[in-house]
Scaffold this active site. Structure first.
Site, PDB file in Angstrom:
ATOM      1  N   HIS A  20       0.347  -5.457  -7.258  1.00 41.53           N
ATOM      2  CA  HIS A  20      -0.723  -5.679  -6.280  1.00 41.53           C
ATOM      3  C   HIS A  20      -1.764  -6.649  -6.851  1.00 41.53           C
ATOM      4  CE1 HIS A  20      -3.640  -4.287  -3.086  1.00 41.53           C
ATOM      5  NE2 HIS A  20      -4.486  -4.747  -3.995  1.00 41.53           N
ATOM      6  N   GLU A  21      -2.251  -6.348  -8.038  1.00 43.25           N
ATOM      7  CA  GLU A  21      -3.331  -7.164  -8.612  1.00 43.25           C
ATOM      8  C   GLU A  21      -2.874  -8.594  -8.890  1.00 43.25           C
ATOM      9  OE1 GLU A  21      -6.362  -6.358  -8.552  1.00 43.25           O
ATOM     10  OE2 GLU A  21      -5.945  -4.327  -7.893  1.00 43.25           O
TER      11      GLU A  21
ATOM     12  N   HIS B 103      -2.684 -10.708  -5.784  1.00 42.57           N
ATOM     13  CA  HIS B 103      -3.951 -11.305  -5.336  1.00 42.57           C
ATOM     14  C   HIS B 103      -4.101 -12.700  -5.948  1.00 42.57           C
ATOM     15  CE1 HIS B 103      -5.966  -8.410  -2.859  1.00 42.57           C
ATOM     16  NE2 HIS B 103      -5.920  -7.448  -3.760  1.00 42.57           N
TER      17      HIS B 103
ATOM     18  N   TYR C  38     -11.741 -13.304   1.731  1.00 46.38           N
ATOM     19  CA  TYR C  38     -11.755 -11.854   1.464  1.00 46.38           C
ATOM     20  C   TYR C  38     -12.770 -11.118   2.335  1.00 46.38           C
ATOM     21  CZ  TYR C  38     -10.530  -7.808  -1.348  1.00 46.38           C
ATOM     22  OH  TYR C  38     -10.047  -6.597  -1.767  1.00 46.38           O
TER      23      TYR C  38
ATOM     24  N   GLU D 109      -5.291  -8.260   1.331  1.00 45.20           N
ATOM     25  CA  GLU D 109      -4.952  -6.924   0.814  1.00 45.20           C
ATOM     26  C   GLU D 109      -3.518  -6.547   1.172  1.00 45.20           C
ATOM     27  OE1 GLU D 109      -5.965  -4.547  -1.176  1.00 45.20           O
ATOM     28  OE2 GLU D 109      -7.537  -5.930  -1.769  1.00 45.20           O
TER      29      GLU D 109
ATOM     30  N   ASP E  58     -16.631  -2.237   3.285  1.00 50.54           N
ATOM     31  CA  ASP E  58     -15.381  -2.700   2.682  1.00 50.54           C
ATOM     32  C   ASP E  58     -15.069  -4.152   3.075  1.00 50.54           C
ATOM     33  OD1 ASP E  58     -12.851  -2.629   1.395  1.00 50.54           O
ATOM     34  OD2 ASP E  58     -11.874  -1.826   3.186  1.00 50.54           O
TER      35      ASP E  58
ATOM     36  N   HIS F  86      -9.559  -3.186   3.008  1.00 51.40           N
ATOM     37  CA  HIS F  86      -8.600  -2.165   2.558  1.00 51.40           C
ATOM     38  C   HIS F  86      -8.278  -1.171   3.676  1.00 51.40           C
ATOM     39  CE1 HIS F  86     -10.519  -3.371  -1.321  1.00 51.40           C
ATOM     40  NE2 HIS F  86      -9.315  -3.191  -1.812  1.00 51.40           N
TER      41      HIS F  86
HETATM   42 ZN   LIG Z   1      -6.372  -5.445  -3.581  1.00 47.15          ZN
END
Ligand SMILES: [Zn+2]
Length: 339
Positions: free
Chosen positions: A161-162, A165, A176, A185, A258, A263
Site C-alpha cells: 500500500h505505502e 502511493h 490527495y 487511496e 479525512d 480513506h
Molecule cells: Zn494510504
C-alpha cells in the site's frame, strides 16, 4: 524527484482520533519532525562504502530510527547484505523486495518511479508509533503499541500500500483530497492486496481481501483496517469506532474530515476492484487498473475513473490482453456500486 501531494499513512485520521479520544497512546511523531536527515544519510552511506546498483533493480536501503523520530538515522541493511538479527529490518527488506518484484514482473514497472528509484525504508520510528507512512520519498514504519496494533513491518499489504502511493505519485499523481484522493487511496489498497495475493499464491476467490489484518493487536484479532470485499465491515470496536467505508455512491461521504474522505470513499472503487478481480482474476484486473492509472489526471473523479477503466478495458480486450468478458464484468461492477 516528482513532488508528492500527500502524507499517506495507513491508519486513517478518524481511527487515530478515536484511539486518542479513548485514551490510547498512539505514539508521537510526524514526517516533518526530522531535520537534517539527508546529511546523516550521506554520512552513513559514505561510512559503509558505496552501494552497488543491481541491473534493473532499485536498491533497498533500510534504516533504524532507534525509536526516535529521526529517519535515515542508522543504516542497518542495504541491497544484497546478509539478514539482520532484527526481524523488523528483515520484514521491511523482504516485503519491499516482493513489491518491487510484482511491479517488475506483472506490470513491467521498475521500482516506484519506473526508473529504479532506491527504496528507502525506516523501521522502529518513534515509540509505540501506531502508523506507517509514505511521505513522497521514503517509507516509515512504527512498532505499534503492542495492544491495538503490532509492528507495522509485519504486513505485506501495508508495505505494498505505502509503496504504491509512491507509484501513484509518479504516474497519475492523484490529488490527495476528495474523490481523486479516494482514488489514490484505492490504488494503494488494490495494488497492496494484489501484491499479497501474488506473493502468497492466493486467488481473488481465496483471498480475505482485508487490508492490514496482520498488524491488528491482540485485542483486535479478526479485524482489519479495511475490507475491499465488504467495505464498512472491517472493524467495530469501542476503541476504534466503526468502519465508516461506504460500498455504494448512495452513501458517499461528503464531509470535510479525512481530506474529504480519502480513506472513507475509497471503499466504493475498492468494491469495484474486488468484483472485477472475482470475474477476470486479480492479476488481470491489476493490469487493467495499472494501465488506466497511467492515463488518469491529478483531478480525475469517480465518474472519470469509470470512463477511463471502460475505455482501457475495450482497448486491452481488442489487443487480446484481457478476456472478452471483461467489458460486461466491468460494467456490472460499476453498476453494483451505483456508479
Ligand atoms: Zn494510504
Amino acid at each position: 524527484m516528482k513532488k508528492c501531494n500527500c502524507f499517506c499513512s495507513i491508519i486513517p485520521p478518524d481511527m487515530v482520533d478515536n484511539l486518542k479520544k479513548n485514551g490510547v497512546d498512539v505514539g508521537k511523531g510526524m514526517a516533518n519532525a526530522d531535520r537534517g536527515f539527508r546529511m546523516r544519510r550521506k554520512l552513513k552511506i559514505a561510512s559503509m562504502g558505496a552501494i552497488q546498483p543491481l541491473v534493473g533493480n532499485a536498491n533497498r536501503i533500510v534504516y533504524d530510527c532507534q525509536h526516535t523520530t529521526n529517519r535515515q538515522l542508522a543504516l542497518v541493511r542495504n541491497e544484497g547484505a546478509a539478514a539482520s538479527v532484527d526481524v523488523s529490518v528483515n520484514n521491511a527488506y523482504d516485503f519491499a523486495g516482493k513489491v518491487r518484484e510484482f511491479y517488475r514482473t506483472v506490470l513491467g514497472w521498475n521500482s516506484i518511479d519506473n526508473n529504479g528509484l532506491d527504496i528507502i525504508l525506516n523501521v522502529h520510528y518513534s515509540k509505540k508509533y501506531n502508523n506507517a507512512f509514505w511521505d513522497g520519498s521514503q517509507m516509515t514504519f512504527g512498532d505499534g503499541d503492542g495492544v491495538i496494533f503490532v509492528d507495522f513491518t509485519k504486513s505485506l499489504d501495508v508495505a505494498g500500500h505505502e509503496m504504491s502511493h509512491g507509484v501513484v505519485q509518479y504516474t497519475a499523481n492523484l490529488t490527495y483530497s476528495g474523490q481523486p484522493g479516494a482514488l489514490n487511496e484505492h490504488y494503494a489498497d488494490a495494488m497492496g492486496i494484489a501484491i499479497k495475493q501474488y506473493a502468497l499464491g492466493q486467488t481473488a476467490q481465496t483471498s480475505d481481501w482485508l487490508v492490514g489484518a496482520d498488524i491488528m493487536g491482540p485485542q483486535l484479532q479478526g479485524m482489519a483496517i479495511r475490507s475491499m470485499k465488504a467495505p464498512g465491515t472491517a472493524y467495530n470496536h469501542p476503541l476504534l469506532g466503526r468502519d465508516p467505508q461506504p460500498d455504494n455512491m448512495a452513501n458517499l461521504y461528503t464531509g470535510a474530515a479525512d481530506n474529504r474522505g480519502v480513506h472513507i470513499n475509497s471503499g466504493i472503487p475498492n468494491k469495484v476492484f474486488y468484483l472485477v478481480s472475482i470475474g477476470i482474476t486479480t492479476v488481470s484486473a491489476t493490469k487493467l487498473w495499472f494501465e488506466t492509472l497511467k492515463v488518469l489526471k491529478p483531478m480525475t473523479n469517480f465518474k472519470g475513473f469509470k470512463t477511463a477503466i471502460k475505455k482501457m478495458a475495450k482497448k486491452m480486450v481488442n489487443a487480446g490482453k484481457l478476456p472478452a468478458t471483461t467489458i460486461g464484468i466491468v460494467d456490472s461492477a460499476f453498476a453494483t456500486v451505483g456508479l
